[in-house]
Design a protein around this motif. Structure first.
Motif, short mmCIF file in Angstrom:
data_model
loop_
_atom_site.label_atom_id
_atom_site.label_comp_id
_atom_site.label_asym_id
_atom_site.label_seq_id
_atom_site.Cartn_x
_atom_site.Cartn_y
_atom_site.Cartn_z
N GLN A 70 -41.85 43.86 -39.70
CA GLN A 70 -40.50 43.50 -40.16
C GLN A 70 -40.51 43.28 -41.69
O GLN A 70 -39.60 43.73 -42.39
CB GLN A 70 -40.07 42.22 -39.45
CG GLN A 70 -38.68 41.73 -39.78
CD GLN A 70 -38.55 40.22 -39.52
OE1 GLN A 70 -39.44 39.59 -38.94
NE2 GLN A 70 -37.47 39.64 -39.97
N ALA A 71 -41.56 42.63 -42.19
CA ALA A 71 -41.66 42.37 -43.62
C ALA A 71 -41.83 43.69 -44.39
O ALA A 71 -41.22 43.89 -45.44
CB ALA A 71 -42.82 41.43 -43.91
N ALA A 72 -42.64 44.59 -43.83
CA ALA A 72 -42.87 45.87 -44.49
C ALA A 72 -41.57 46.66 -44.58
O ALA A 72 -41.28 47.32 -45.58
CB ALA A 72 -43.93 46.67 -43.73
N ARG A 73 -40.76 46.55 -43.53
CA ARG A 73 -39.47 47.25 -43.52
C ARG A 73 -38.57 46.71 -44.64
O ARG A 73 -37.93 47.48 -45.36
CB ARG A 73 -38.80 47.09 -42.15
CG ARG A 73 -37.86 48.22 -41.82
CD ARG A 73 -37.21 48.08 -40.45
NE ARG A 73 -38.12 47.72 -39.39
CZ ARG A 73 -37.97 46.65 -38.60
NH1 ARG A 73 -36.94 45.83 -38.76
NH2 ARG A 73 -38.85 46.39 -37.66
N ARG A 74 -38.54 45.40 -44.78
CA ARG A 74 -37.73 44.79 -45.86
C ARG A 74 -38.21 45.28 -47.22
O ARG A 74 -37.41 45.62 -48.09
CB ARG A 74 -37.83 43.26 -45.83
CG ARG A 74 -37.24 42.61 -44.62
CD ARG A 74 -37.34 41.10 -44.73
NE ARG A 74 -36.23 40.57 -45.49
CZ ARG A 74 -35.10 40.14 -44.93
NH1 ARG A 74 -34.96 40.17 -43.63
NH2 ARG A 74 -34.13 39.68 -45.68
N ALA A 75 -39.53 45.31 -47.40
CA ALA A 75 -40.09 45.73 -48.69
C ALA A 75 -39.76 47.19 -48.99
O ALA A 75 -39.39 47.54 -50.11
CB ALA A 75 -41.61 45.51 -48.69
N ARG A 76 -39.86 48.03 -47.96
CA ARG A 76 -39.55 49.46 -48.16
C ARG A 76 -38.11 49.66 -48.56
O ARG A 76 -37.79 50.48 -49.41
CB ARG A 76 -39.87 50.26 -46.89
CG ARG A 76 -41.34 50.54 -46.78
CD ARG A 76 -41.69 51.64 -45.81
NE ARG A 76 -43.03 51.39 -45.32
CZ ARG A 76 -43.30 50.75 -44.19
NH1 ARG A 76 -42.31 50.35 -43.41
NH2 ARG A 76 -44.54 50.52 -43.84
N ARG A 77 -37.24 48.85 -47.92
CA ARG A 77 -35.82 48.95 -48.25
C ARG A 77 -35.57 48.61 -49.72
O ARG A 77 -34.63 49.09 -50.32
CB ARG A 77 -35.02 48.01 -47.35
CG ARG A 77 -33.84 48.69 -46.68
CD ARG A 77 -33.07 47.71 -45.83
NE ARG A 77 -33.71 47.45 -44.56
CZ ARG A 77 -33.73 46.25 -43.95
NH1 ARG A 77 -33.16 45.21 -44.49
NH2 ARG A 77 -34.31 46.11 -42.78
N LEU A 78 -36.45 47.79 -50.28
CA LEU A 78 -36.30 47.39 -51.69
C LEU A 78 -37.14 48.28 -52.62
O LEU A 78 -37.34 47.95 -53.79
CB LEU A 78 -36.66 45.91 -51.86
CG LEU A 78 -35.63 44.97 -51.22
CD1 LEU A 78 -36.18 43.56 -51.08
CD2 LEU A 78 -34.34 44.96 -52.04
N GLY A 79 -37.65 49.38 -52.06
CA GLY A 79 -38.28 50.38 -52.93
C GLY A 79 -39.79 50.31 -53.03
O GLY A 79 -40.39 50.99 -53.86
#
Ligand SMILES: Nc1ncnc2c1ncn2[C@@H]1O[C@H](COP(=O)(O)OP(=O)(O)OP(=O)(O)O)[C@@H](O)[C@H]1O
Ligand SMILES: [Mg+2]
Length: 142
Positions: A70-79
């Motif tokens: 879930q954290a990795a997904r958030r980070a990817r969304r932020l580039g």
């Protein structure tokens, strides 16, 4: 800045820490390391988990994996294209500090509070210990 390490327990506070760390890493062109320490469930949660079918250690591993994904997904969304993911076991603050040293982080980011929010303290015990003992700059996210 070369390496930003963020610690998350999957809580709202942890999520905000991940977002802030991702933005910091993005703007400074740093590598983002996301770390979680598994197995730290409350007594009530543990009782519930233990009474359900299946292997408790597997369940805890799955929980930790989910926090990281879930954290990795958030980070990817932020580039952040490829965050480094780390999962550890044991005392959360000690384990986070171990990761900070091992990953040679220049900054460690934590949330002000986490999942338990039991005490009236302004800072959770994990963010307090990390803030006091980290060998690098600490960012505490409200
Ligand atoms: N198991 C963990 N793995 C990774 N990071 C954690 C973990 N627990 C806490 N953190 C980090 O520390 C921050 C603050 O959480 P902390 O646990 O200190 O507060 P709390 O849960 O509200 O209170 P308590 O001291 O009762 O645990 C979280 O937002 C997260 O960044
Ligand atoms: Mg906590």
């Amino acid at each position: 800045m070369k390496r930003v390490l963020v610690a998350t327990d999957g809580s709202d506070g942890g999520n905000r820490a991940v977002d802030a760390a991702a933005e910091l890493a993005k703007t400074t062109n740093a590598t983002l390391v996301i770390a979680t320490v598994g197995g730290n469930v409350t007594g009530a949660e543990l009782r519930r988990l233990a009474s359900t079918d299946g292997d408790l250690s597997k369940t805890l591993e799955t929980k930790a994996d989910r926090v990281l994904r879930q954290a990795a997904r958030r980070a990817r969304r932020l580039g952040i294209k490829s965050p480094i993911l780390r999962c550890g076991w044991g005392d959360p603050a000690e384990t986070i500090l171990d990761f900070v040293r091992r990953e040679k982080a220049d900054v460690v980011v934590v949330g002000r509070r986490g999942r338990s929010r039991l005490s009236q303290l302004l800072l959770g015990s994990v963010s307090q210990k990390v803030t006091n003992l980290a060998p690098c700059t600490v960012v505490v996210v409200p």
